[in-house]
Design a protein around this motif. Structure first.
Motif, PDB file in Angstrom:
ATOM      1  N   ARG A 112      59.856 -11.172  18.377  1.00  0.00           N
ATOM      2  CA  ARG A 112      59.492 -11.181  19.820  1.00  0.00           C
ATOM      3  C   ARG A 112      60.201 -10.626  21.057  1.00  0.00           C
ATOM      4  O   ARG A 112      59.792 -10.122  21.282  1.00  0.00           O
ATOM      5  N   VAL A 113      61.805 -10.398  19.942  1.00  0.00           N
ATOM      6  CA  VAL A 113      61.949  -8.941  21.544  1.00  0.00           C
ATOM      7  C   VAL A 113      61.633  -7.712  21.269  1.00  0.00           C
ATOM      8  O   VAL A 113      61.048  -7.036  22.039  1.00  0.00           O
ATOM      9  N   LEU A 114      60.535  -7.274  20.293  1.00  0.00           N
ATOM     10  CA  LEU A 114      59.814  -6.086  20.054  1.00  0.00           C
ATOM     11  C   LEU A 114      58.994  -6.319  20.304  1.00  0.00           C
ATOM     12  O   LEU A 114      57.439  -5.291  20.464  1.00  0.00           O
TER      13      LEU A 114
ATOM     14  N   GLY B 299      63.681  -4.077   7.686  1.00  0.00           N
ATOM     15  CA  GLY B 299      62.115  -3.505   8.228  1.00  0.00           C
ATOM     16  C   GLY B 299      61.075  -4.882   8.695  1.00  0.00           C
ATOM     17  O   GLY B 299      60.857  -6.632   8.246  1.00  0.00           O
ATOM     18  N   LEU B 300      60.760  -4.661   9.880  1.00  0.00           N
ATOM     19  CA  LEU B 300      59.202  -5.445  10.111  1.00  0.00           C
ATOM     20  C   LEU B 300      58.223  -4.508  10.637  1.00  0.00           C
ATOM     21  O   LEU B 300      58.197  -4.275  11.372  1.00  0.00           O
ATOM     22  N   ARG B 301      57.152  -5.209   9.549  1.00  0.00           N
ATOM     23  CA  ARG B 301      56.394  -3.667   9.600  1.00  0.00           C
ATOM     24  C   ARG B 301      54.698  -4.731  11.000  1.00  0.00           C
ATOM     25  O   ARG B 301      54.803  -5.867  10.543  1.00  0.00           O
ATOM     26  N   ILE B 302      54.306  -4.058  12.042  1.00  0.00           N
ATOM     27  CA  ILE B 302      53.234  -4.073  12.790  1.00  0.00           C
ATOM     28  C   ILE B 302      52.612  -3.762  12.714  1.00  0.00           C
ATOM     29  O   ILE B 302      52.534  -2.492  12.915  1.00  0.00           O
ATOM     30  N   ALA B 303      51.071  -4.273  12.165  1.00  0.00           N
ATOM     31  CA  ALA B 303      49.567  -2.692  11.666  1.00  0.00           C
ATOM     32  C   ALA B 303      50.269  -2.018  11.071  1.00  0.00           C
ATOM     33  O   ALA B 303      49.968  -0.755  11.306  1.00  0.00           O
ATOM     34  N   GLY B 304      51.349  -2.487  10.089  1.00  0.00           N
ATOM     35  CA  GLY B 304      51.724  -1.391   9.134  1.00  0.00           C
ATOM     36  C   GLY B 304      52.380  -0.008   9.822  1.00  0.00           C
ATOM     37  O   GLY B 304      53.447   0.327   8.097  1.00  0.00           O
ATOM     38  N   ARG B 305      53.319  -0.621  10.870  1.00  0.00           N
ATOM     39  CA  ARG B 305      54.294   0.236  11.225  1.00  0.00           C
ATOM     40  C   ARG B 305      55.365  -0.191  11.131  1.00  0.00           C
ATOM     41  O   ARG B 305      55.689  -1.416  11.688  1.00  0.00           O
ATOM     42  N   ASP B 306      56.924   0.793  10.806  1.00  0.00           N
ATOM     43  CA  ASP B 306      58.014  -0.186  10.491  1.00  0.00           C
ATOM     44  C   ASP B 306      58.392  -0.191  11.707  1.00  0.00           C
ATOM     45  O   ASP B 306      58.561   1.135  12.087  1.00  0.00           O
ATOM     46  N   GLU B 307      58.657  -0.996  13.211  1.00  0.00           N
ATOM     47  CA  GLU B 307      59.000  -1.172  13.754  1.00  0.00           C
ATOM     48  C   GLU B 307      60.802  -1.403  14.506  1.00  0.00           C
ATOM     49  O   GLU B 307      61.103  -1.231  15.245  1.00  0.00           O
ATOM     50  N   LEU B 308      61.142  -2.055  12.710  1.00  0.00           N
ATOM     51  CA  LEU B 308      62.451  -2.004  13.206  1.00  0.00           C
ATOM     52  C   LEU B 308      63.859  -0.743  13.559  1.00  0.00           C
ATOM     53  O   LEU B 308      64.832  -1.213  14.568  1.00  0.00           O
TER      54      LEU B 308
ATOM     55  N   LEU C 242      64.157  -1.113  17.136  1.00  0.00           N
ATOM     56  CA  LEU C 242      65.023  -2.381  18.178  1.00  0.00           C
ATOM     57  C   LEU C 242      65.989  -1.304  17.301  1.00  0.00           C
ATOM     58  O   LEU C 242      67.586  -1.515  17.946  1.00  0.00           O
ATOM     59  N   LEU C 243      66.452  -0.989  16.135  1.00  0.00           N
ATOM     60  CA  LEU C 243      68.305  -0.556  15.550  1.00  0.00           C
ATOM     61  C   LEU C 243      68.275   0.933  16.679  1.00  0.00           C
ATOM     62  O   LEU C 243      69.837   0.536  16.703  1.00  0.00           O
ATOM     63  N   ALA C 244      67.180   1.426  17.257  1.00  0.00           N
ATOM     64  CA  ALA C 244      68.589   2.260  18.288  1.00  0.00           C
ATOM     65  C   ALA C 244      68.046   2.060  19.408  1.00  0.00           C
ATOM     66  O   ALA C 244      68.455   3.156  20.623  1.00  0.00           O
ATOM     67  N   ASP C 245      67.989   1.071  20.122  1.00  0.00           N
ATOM     68  CA  ASP C 245      67.909   0.627  21.510  1.00  0.00           C
ATOM     69  C   ASP C 245      68.794  -0.300  21.416  1.00  0.00           C
ATOM     70  O   ASP C 245      68.873  -1.673  20.897  1.00  0.00           O
ATOM     71  N   PRO C 246      70.063  -0.376  22.207  1.00  0.00           N
ATOM     72  CA  PRO C 246      71.572  -0.927  21.936  1.00  0.00           C
ATOM     73  C   PRO C 246      70.757  -1.905  23.063  1.00  0.00           C
ATOM     74  O   PRO C 246      71.402  -3.548  22.364  1.00  0.00           O
TER      75      PRO C 246
ATOM     76  N   SER D  23      70.168  -8.081  23.109  1.00  0.00           N
ATOM     77  CA  SER D  23      69.509  -9.425  23.478  1.00  0.00           C
ATOM     78  C   SER D  23      69.253 -10.854  23.041  1.00  0.00           C
ATOM     79  O   SER D  23      68.739 -11.345  23.718  1.00  0.00           O
ATOM     80  N   PHE D  24      69.678 -10.167  21.488  1.00  0.00           N
ATOM     81  CA  PHE D  24      68.898 -11.764  21.162  1.00  0.00           C
ATOM     82  C   PHE D  24      70.344 -12.193  20.297  1.00  0.00           C
ATOM     83  O   PHE D  24      70.701 -11.649  20.207  1.00  0.00           O
ATOM     84  N   GLU D  25      70.004 -13.549  19.190  1.00  0.00           N
ATOM     85  CA  GLU D  25      71.039 -14.048  18.737  1.00  0.00           C
ATOM     86  C   GLU D  25      72.108 -13.484  17.707  1.00  0.00           C
ATOM     87  O   GLU D  25      73.077 -13.210  17.838  1.00  0.00           O
ATOM     88  N   GLU D  26      71.119 -12.424  16.731  1.00  0.00           N
ATOM     89  CA  GLU D  26      71.767 -11.685  15.783  1.00  0.00           C
ATOM     90  C   GLU D  26      72.495 -10.295  16.467  1.00  0.00           C
ATOM     91  O   GLU D  26      73.647  -9.981  16.019  1.00  0.00           O
ATOM     92  N   GLY D  27      72.177 -10.052  17.218  1.00  0.00           N
ATOM     93  CA  GLY D  27      72.828  -9.111  18.593  1.00  0.00           C
ATOM     94  C   GLY D  27      73.938  -9.187  18.468  1.00  0.00           C
ATOM     95  O   GLY D  27      74.809  -8.954  19.152  1.00  0.00           O
ATOM     96  N   LYS D  28      74.356 -10.306  19.573  1.00  0.00           N
ATOM     97  CA  LYS D  28      75.253 -10.835  20.352  1.00  0.00           C
ATOM     98  C   LYS D  28      76.821 -11.694  19.026  1.00  0.00           C
ATOM     99  O   LYS D  28      77.461 -11.093  19.485  1.00  0.00           O
TER     100      LYS D  28
END
Length: 445
Positions: A177-179, A201-210, A213-217, A222-227
């Protein structure tokens, strides 16, 4: 098809039935048997289910049974959600542990070991009966500690018992959802034990988008685990841990928060649910409305001490909807109709994690079809995670050994070897404290 729910008087059963009401396909569940030792709780939950079904044509028929063999006989699926010792037992688990300065949570640390020691013998009896009375049934285990209990049952049921948990599902959903992605289209690289796993990892259309997420503070926070864990720590890990790892990574702060709380989680739920079941003694009470009101309060206060210790604030509204019932329904549909799907489940290792033997129950993505759940090969864990997984699996094996042998010394060993118990003497006092308050541990000699 017949679904038997063990722990059928439990508060969360209407979630399962609500999911069943959405299923209109062929081969759906048509008969639900609620089994519980407490007839009053059974009748209360049956009233809620009746109100849920009132406006749904062809809703699954509901019957109740206090005889276990009767409930199991002829079942196609068995859903196990028992709580040995009730919520009062959970409150005792918390109280005894906190008195020794260690965590009493029901699945993690000392509390989880105590719960496992009194639950495993009951779960093993259920597994043996299910194998005899419903040999073709699939057993879906949600009884906590879910991984440990599933492994105990698998020794008698093999791969026909599958453990489920909503934590990995909720975690993957939040990350997607965050991505800005559809969780249904994402492949979640998740591995570990129940309540002890990491999204790598979280792959969408074969691309790992994690990595994005990790590079954007800002996004990461902004979500539960980050807090809960903090941006810096997640970036250091290079992964997103299951929320229950907060008990490991921030143990001192969490124990302090639990000790300072007005009530432990178990005591709060025991009081809250006692009010609900007492309200259900009134035949004129609106059962579904009372249940909805109680559930909303339950979900909003989930892991409140952890969020307070981390300064994470209130839970997001999107995280209050649960999810384990959807996992259960998806699992049953995939098996019954060969509707192939991918779910994160608790299953026997079968060589997926090389550091554990084949019979060790782990929590990983599985391909599910009419033949059951098939774990998917994953990359090795990093050393810090491997150490934690192996240590906790070793503790689980000692719990299983103590439950089978009745050895008090082995029970002490299980407590003493847990990473969150810091002394053999504390372990001995924990065993003394738990055997004093739990009649179900009288078998330890």
């Amino acid at each position: 098809m017949k679904l038997t729910i063990l722990g059928g008087g439990g508060f969360r059963v209407p979630l399962v039935y609500g999911a069943l009401l959405t299923d209109r396909g062929e081969g759906r569940v048509t008969d639900v048997v609620l089994h519980d030792l407490d007839d009053g709780r059974l009748r209360a939950v049956a009233r809620v289910l009746a109100e849920q079904a009132a406006a749904v044509p062809g809703a699954p028929r509901v019957t109740v049974a206090t005889d276990l063999d009767e409930a199991l006989r002829g079942a196609d699926f068995v859903f196990s959600a028992i709580r040995v010792g009730g919520l009062e037992g959970r409150a005792d688990d918390e109280r005894v542990a906190l008195a020794q300065g260690v965590l009493g949570q029901e699945t993690v640390g000392a509390g989880g070991i105590a719960y496992g020691l009194r639950t495993v013998p009951v779960a093993v009896d259920i597994a043996r009966r299910a194998a005899r009375l419903a040999p073709d049934a699939w057993v879906i285990n949600f009884t906590n500690p879910a991984g440990l209990v599933t492994e105990a049952m698998s020794r008698h049921l093999g791969d026909r018992v599958i453990g489920i948990c909503d934590s990995p599902v909720g975690l993957g959903r939040r990350i997607a959802r965050v991505l800005g992605a559809d969780p249904k289209q994402a492949w979640i690289d998740y591995v570990g034990l129940n309540h002890l796993g990491w999204v790598r990892g979280l792959r969408i259309a074969g691309r790992d988008e994690l990595p994005r997420l990790l590079a954007d503070p800002d996004l990461l926070g902004s979500f539960e685990e980050g807090k809960l864990f903090g941006v810096d720590w997640l970036q250091s890990l290079g992964a997103i841990p299951n929320e229950y790892l907060h008990y490991y990574y921030f143990n001192r702060e969490t124990v302090r928060a639990y000790q300072q709380a007005e009530k432990t989680r178990g005591a709060f739920l025991a009081d809250q649910q006692a009010r609900f079941y007492e309200e259900m003694r009134d035949p004129g009470a609106a059962a579904l409305a009372a249940w909805d009101r109680t559930r909303a309060e339950r979900e909003a206060t989930y892991m409140a001490e952890n969020r307070e210790s981390a300064g994470a604030g209130e839970r997001d509204a999107d995280d209050l909807s649960g999810g384990y019932e959807k996992v259960a329904l998806a699992l049953m549909r995939a098996i019954a109709r060969d509707e192939r799907t991918t779910l994160i489940l608790n299953v026997r290792n079968q060589g997926v994690l090389s550091v554990l033997d084949d019979d060790a129950v782990i929590e990983v993505p599985c391909l599910v079809d009419s033949g059951g759940a098939h774990p998917v090969a994953v990359a090795p864990l990093p050393e810090h995670a491997t150490g934690l997984v192996c240590a906790v699996k070793g503790v689980e094996r000692e719990v299983l050994s103590a439950a089978e042998s009745g050895s008090r010394a082995t029970a002490v060993k299980a407590f003493a070897l847990h990473p969150l118990v810091d002394s053999v003497n504390v372990a001995r006092r924990l065993v003394e404290g738990y055997t004093d308050v739990h009649p179900g541990l009288a078998y330890l000699k």
